[in-house]
Each structure stands twice: as C-alpha cells, then as structure tokens.
Design a protein around this motif. Structure first.
Motif, short mmCIF file in Angstrom:
data_model
loop_
_atom_site.label_atom_id
_atom_site.label_comp_id
_atom_site.label_asym_id
_atom_site.label_seq_id
_atom_site.Cartn_x
_atom_site.Cartn_y
_atom_site.Cartn_z
N ALA A 234 -5.80 14.64 1.50
CA ALA A 234 -4.79 14.65 0.44
C ALA A 234 -4.16 16.03 0.36
CB ALA A 234 -5.44 14.28 -0.89
N GLY A 235 -2.84 16.08 0.30
CA GLY A 235 -2.11 17.34 0.30
C GLY A 235 -1.54 17.72 1.65
N SER A 236 -1.96 17.03 2.73
CA SER A 236 -1.42 17.33 4.06
C SER A 236 0.07 17.00 4.11
CB SER A 236 -2.16 16.52 5.13
OG SER A 236 -3.53 16.84 5.17
N ASN B 93 10.61 14.56 4.71
CA ASN B 93 9.40 15.37 4.56
C ASN B 93 8.70 15.01 3.25
OD1 ASN B 93 9.86 16.89 6.94
ND2 ASN B 93 11.33 18.17 5.86
N SER B 94 7.38 14.88 3.32
CA SER B 94 6.62 14.53 2.13
C SER B 94 5.19 15.04 2.30
CB SER B 94 6.64 13.00 1.92
OG SER B 94 6.05 12.66 0.69
N ARG B 95 4.30 14.59 1.41
CA ARG B 95 2.89 14.97 1.47
C ARG B 95 2.02 13.75 1.19
NH1 ARG B 95 1.30 20.28 1.52
NH2 ARG B 95 2.99 21.81 1.31
N LEU B 96 0.85 13.74 1.80
CA LEU B 96 -0.13 12.71 1.50
C LEU B 96 -0.71 12.97 0.12
CD1 LEU B 96 -2.14 12.40 4.83
CD2 LEU B 96 -0.18 11.07 4.11
N GLN B 97 -0.73 11.95 -0.71
CA GLN B 97 -1.35 12.06 -2.01
C GLN B 97 -2.79 11.56 -1.91
OE1 GLN B 97 1.20 10.14 -4.89
NE2 GLN B 97 2.96 11.39 -4.36
N SER B 98 -3.35 11.13 -3.00
CA SER B 98 -4.76 10.74 -3.00
C SER B 98 -5.01 9.56 -2.07
CB SER B 98 -5.19 10.38 -4.43
OG SER B 98 -4.38 9.33 -4.93
N GLY B 99 -6.19 9.54 -1.48
CA GLY B 99 -6.59 8.43 -0.65
C GLY B 99 -7.35 7.39 -1.46
N LEU B 100 -7.18 6.13 -1.09
CA LEU B 100 -7.90 5.07 -1.79
C LEU B 100 -9.40 5.20 -1.50
CD1 LEU B 100 -5.54 2.01 -1.24
CD2 LEU B 100 -5.52 3.72 -3.05
N PRO B 101 -10.26 4.84 -2.46
CA PRO B 101 -11.69 5.10 -2.32
C PRO B 101 -12.41 4.16 -1.36
CG PRO B 101 -11.25 3.98 -4.39
CD PRO B 101 -9.91 4.29 -3.79
N THR B 102 -11.71 3.18 -0.81
CA THR B 102 -12.35 2.24 0.12
C THR B 102 -11.64 2.26 1.47
OG1 THR B 102 -10.96 0.42 -0.68
CG2 THR B 102 -13.11 0.72 -1.75
N ALA B 103 -12.37 1.84 2.51
CA ALA B 103 -11.81 1.75 3.85
C ALA B 103 -11.73 0.29 4.27
CB ALA B 103 -12.66 2.54 4.84
N ASP B 104 -10.78 -0.02 5.15
CA ASP B 104 -10.67 -1.37 5.69
C ASP B 104 -11.82 -1.58 6.68
OD1 ASP B 104 -10.02 -3.67 7.16
OD2 ASP B 104 -7.88 -3.39 6.81
N PRO B 105 -12.75 -2.48 6.40
CA PRO B 105 -13.91 -2.62 7.28
C PRO B 105 -13.56 -3.18 8.65
CG PRO B 105 -13.90 -4.35 5.61
CD PRO B 105 -12.81 -3.39 5.25
N ALA B 106 -12.44 -3.91 8.76
CA ALA B 106 -12.09 -4.53 10.04
C ALA B 106 -11.58 -3.51 11.04
CB ALA B 106 -11.05 -5.62 9.82
N VAL B 107 -10.70 -2.60 10.60
CA VAL B 107 -10.08 -1.62 11.51
C VAL B 107 -10.54 -0.19 11.24
CG1 VAL B 107 -8.05 -3.02 11.97
CG2 VAL B 107 -8.06 -1.52 9.99
N GLN B 108 -11.38 0.00 10.24
CA GLN B 108 -11.95 1.31 9.92
C GLN B 108 -10.85 2.35 9.67
OE1 GLN B 108 -15.52 2.35 9.56
NE2 GLN B 108 -15.19 0.21 9.01
N THR B 109 -9.99 2.05 8.70
CA THR B 109 -8.96 2.99 8.28
C THR B 109 -9.02 3.17 6.76
OG1 THR B 109 -7.32 1.23 8.05
CG2 THR B 109 -7.40 2.39 10.17
N GLY C 195 6.28 -4.37 1.78
CA GLY C 195 5.80 -4.96 3.03
C GLY C 195 6.51 -4.44 4.27
N ALA C 196 7.41 -3.46 4.14
CA ALA C 196 8.09 -2.89 5.31
C ALA C 196 7.14 -1.98 6.07
CB ALA C 196 9.33 -2.12 4.88
N ASN C 197 7.17 -2.06 7.40
CA ASN C 197 6.31 -1.23 8.25
C ASN C 197 7.06 0.02 8.71
OD1 ASN C 197 4.10 -3.05 8.19
ND2 ASN C 197 5.06 -4.30 9.77
N LEU C 198 6.47 1.19 8.45
CA LEU C 198 7.07 2.46 8.83
C LEU C 198 6.05 3.29 9.62
CD1 LEU C 198 8.77 1.55 6.23
CD2 LEU C 198 9.33 3.96 6.00
N LYS C 199 6.50 4.43 10.12
CA LYS C 199 5.63 5.38 10.81
C LYS C 199 5.62 6.69 10.02
CE LYS C 199 4.86 2.80 14.51
NZ LYS C 199 3.52 2.31 14.88
N VAL C 200 4.46 7.31 9.96
CA VAL C 200 4.30 8.60 9.28
C VAL C 200 3.63 9.57 10.25
CG1 VAL C 200 3.19 9.84 7.39
CG2 VAL C 200 4.20 7.59 6.98
N MET C 201 4.30 10.70 10.50
CA MET C 201 3.78 11.70 11.42
C MET C 201 3.14 12.83 10.63
SD MET C 201 5.82 13.71 14.46
CE MET C 201 6.93 14.52 13.30
N VAL C 202 1.89 13.15 10.97
CA VAL C 202 1.15 14.21 10.28
C VAL C 202 0.84 15.32 11.28
CG1 VAL C 202 -0.93 14.78 8.98
CG2 VAL C 202 0.13 12.52 8.71
#
Length: 316
Positions: free
Chosen positions: A170-172, A185-201, A216-223
């Motif tokens: 968070a903050g990156s 340009n933006s920043r990552l805010q807080s992360g959700l407290p759970t992970a997707d068990p299927a894809v581990q994200t 529901g729109a799919n975008l790309k985010v470069m960090v």
C-alpha cells in the motif's frame, strides 16, 4: 530469287534480335528493382524502469438498495435502469391490502387520509442498475425494489500475486494503462485482507476518480519495482527473434548500404514501444533497420529511406 530469300531471312533475324534486346531491362535497372527498400533509425539512450504489470478490474465500492416499507401493491413512478436518483426522491408508492379494502367501505371519504399510498423514498443518490418490480406488482415488506450504485465510488481492484507482496505494498506508485492508451499516475491504496485461493492473488485498491468506465472493465496497472536505469534502445519493430525467443538480433546499416546482422541481448520494452538492447557492436551513431528487414540475409544490399531524425529519448 535466292538473293531475295536471303534478304528476307536476314531482315527477320535482325528484327527478332532487336525486339529481344528492347524487352529485357538493363542489368543495372533489374538489380535496383530487386533491392529491398528499408527505413532506418538511430539507437537512443532511454530511461527504463524495472516494473511489473498486473491485471485490474473496475468495481463500485458503494452500492445501495431501495426497499419496500410495507406489504402491498406497488405503484411505479416510471424509473428505469440508468436513471439518476437523488436522496429524498420518491421512487414509488405502495398501497396495502387494508387500504384497498377501505375503498369499498368508506363511501363518505371520512377515512381518505388512511387510504393514501405510502411513499418509498430513496435513501441515497446514485444510478439505478436494476428495477425489480413493475407497476401493480405485489411486494412484501423489505423487498428490494431497486438497486443503485454511486459513480464516484468506482475503484480498480489490482490483482497482485502473493510472490510480489514483499515488493508491492500500500502506497506504492503505479501507472494505470487506460483503454484509450492514456496513462494515469496513481498509488496503491489498502489491500483487501483476503487472497483469492484459486489464483493466489491479493487485491489492492486504486482510486480512479471521475471517469466513464463501467463496472467490470479489465485494465492493466504497471507498478515500478526499482528506480529508472539508462540503457540503449531501438524501436520494437527493429528487433527480430527466432521461434523460441532465445536469440535476438537487429540489422545494422553499413556505409555500403548493406544490412549486417548483429546479435543483441533484448531487455525491457517501454510504454512508447522502445526496446532495451545490449551489444558491443552498436552505438548511438549507428543506424538500424526498422522496417523492411524481415527475411533479409546477412550483408544483403538494401535501399534505405532517409532517416526521420531517429527516436527521441523520453522517460515513462
């Protein structure tokens, strides 16, 4: 007679040879026509960031509903999907079975105030995403008669694989790659407290602000993972590779207008379509073939187009 025959045969042979010579192009002209035309550019020094790109999906954070306040018959006001509702507006009215029965009992109108339909008020502003009942439908107390979303609450949920969680927090800082090609340009805010068990994200929230993107729109985010580094770069189209993508090369234009194959080590690709390369045989004063090099063999003769000023250096 024999002299005339010889004269005719000689004249025919002369005309045949003349026609054959005139139909064949000169050797030099044929060679010029077979020389492939290529465009060239000079390598440049470019700033590259060590970054990683993640998938992201738009989602509304704030959603609300309008519920029926009692059991009865719904009287719709004509709202439809896509309409904007303001907090405090009347969405519909409901008449109970008892109120309907009073119409037949109260002939004098004494109980008219008890027969008035009950108003259903929107508790918050938003855009209607679903209208669940129509005029005259019978509803129960607590039924959801409409669904709303608040457009200002649209965010991006960035899916970050768990192996990157020690470097992405968070903050990156990040760059949102919009569908129209723009970069925000933006920043990552807080992360959700759970992970997707299927894809581990794990999902991180990125604020989008005001825009027209749907949910529901799919975008790309470069960090970015590290600070920018300087390197030599050429247009992506100048770099060729084999089927296994293990070997990379470019064609360097020689002073004799021949294309010389140069093996390179290919690196990162910038958002403006420049690819980092490493080679001891190339410098910023050389020229590489950008288009027209496909299928060329080493030392092929080419016809280069005048350079268009090379590729300008920039920092993404």
């Amino acid at each position: 007679m024999y002299k005339k025959l010889h004269l005719i045969l000689g004249l025919g042979a002369f005309l045949f040879l003349q026609a054959a010579c005139s139909s064949a192009p000169p050797a030099d002209d044929a060679a010029v026509q077979s020389t492939p035309i290529v465009t060239v550019a000079k390598p440049v020094t470019h700033s590259f960031r060590n970054s990683v790109t993640f998938n992201a999906t738009t989602q509304y954070q704030q959603k609300s509903v309008i519920r029926a306040g009692l059991t009865g018959y719904l009287h719709h006001r004509g709202w439809k999907t896509g309409d904007r509702v303001k907090a405090g507006e009347v969405f519909c009215t409901i008449t109970s079975k008892e109120q309907e029965a009073l119409k037949n009992i109260d002939q004098t109108g004494i109980l008219e105030k008890f027969r008035a339909p009950i108003k259903v008020i929107a508790g918050s502003s938003g855009i209607i995403t679903a209208v669940n009942f129509q005029n005259g439908d019978y509803v129960s107390e607590g039924d959801v008669v409409a669904n709303l979303v608040q457009t200002s609450s649209l965010v991006l949920l960035v899916s970050v694989p768990v192996e990157y969680l020690n470097r992405v927090k968070a903050g990156s800082t990040c760059v949102i790659l919009m569908p129209d090609g723009k970069q925000v340009n933006s920043r990552l805010q807080s992360g959700l407290p759970t992970a997707d068990p299927a894809v581990q994200t794990q999902s991180f929230i990125v604020n989008l602000g005001a825009n027209n993107l749907p949910e529901g729109a799919n975008l790309k985010v470069m960090v970015p993972l590290s600070s920018a580094e300087q390197g030599m770069a050429v247009p992506v189209d100048a770099v060729q590779t084999d089927e296994t993508q293990e070997h990379f090369w470019v064609f360097k234009l020689g002073k004799d207008n021949r294309a010389y194959k140069v093996e390179v080590k290919a690196g990162k690709i910038s958002p403006d379509s420049l690819q980092e390369i490493q080679s001891s045989q190339l410098g910023v004063n050389d020229q590489v073939i950008v288009s027209g090099a496909y299928g060329l063999t080493d030392s092929s003769k080419v016809a280069p187009q005048p350079p268009k000023g090379g590729v300008s250096s920039s920092t993404p």
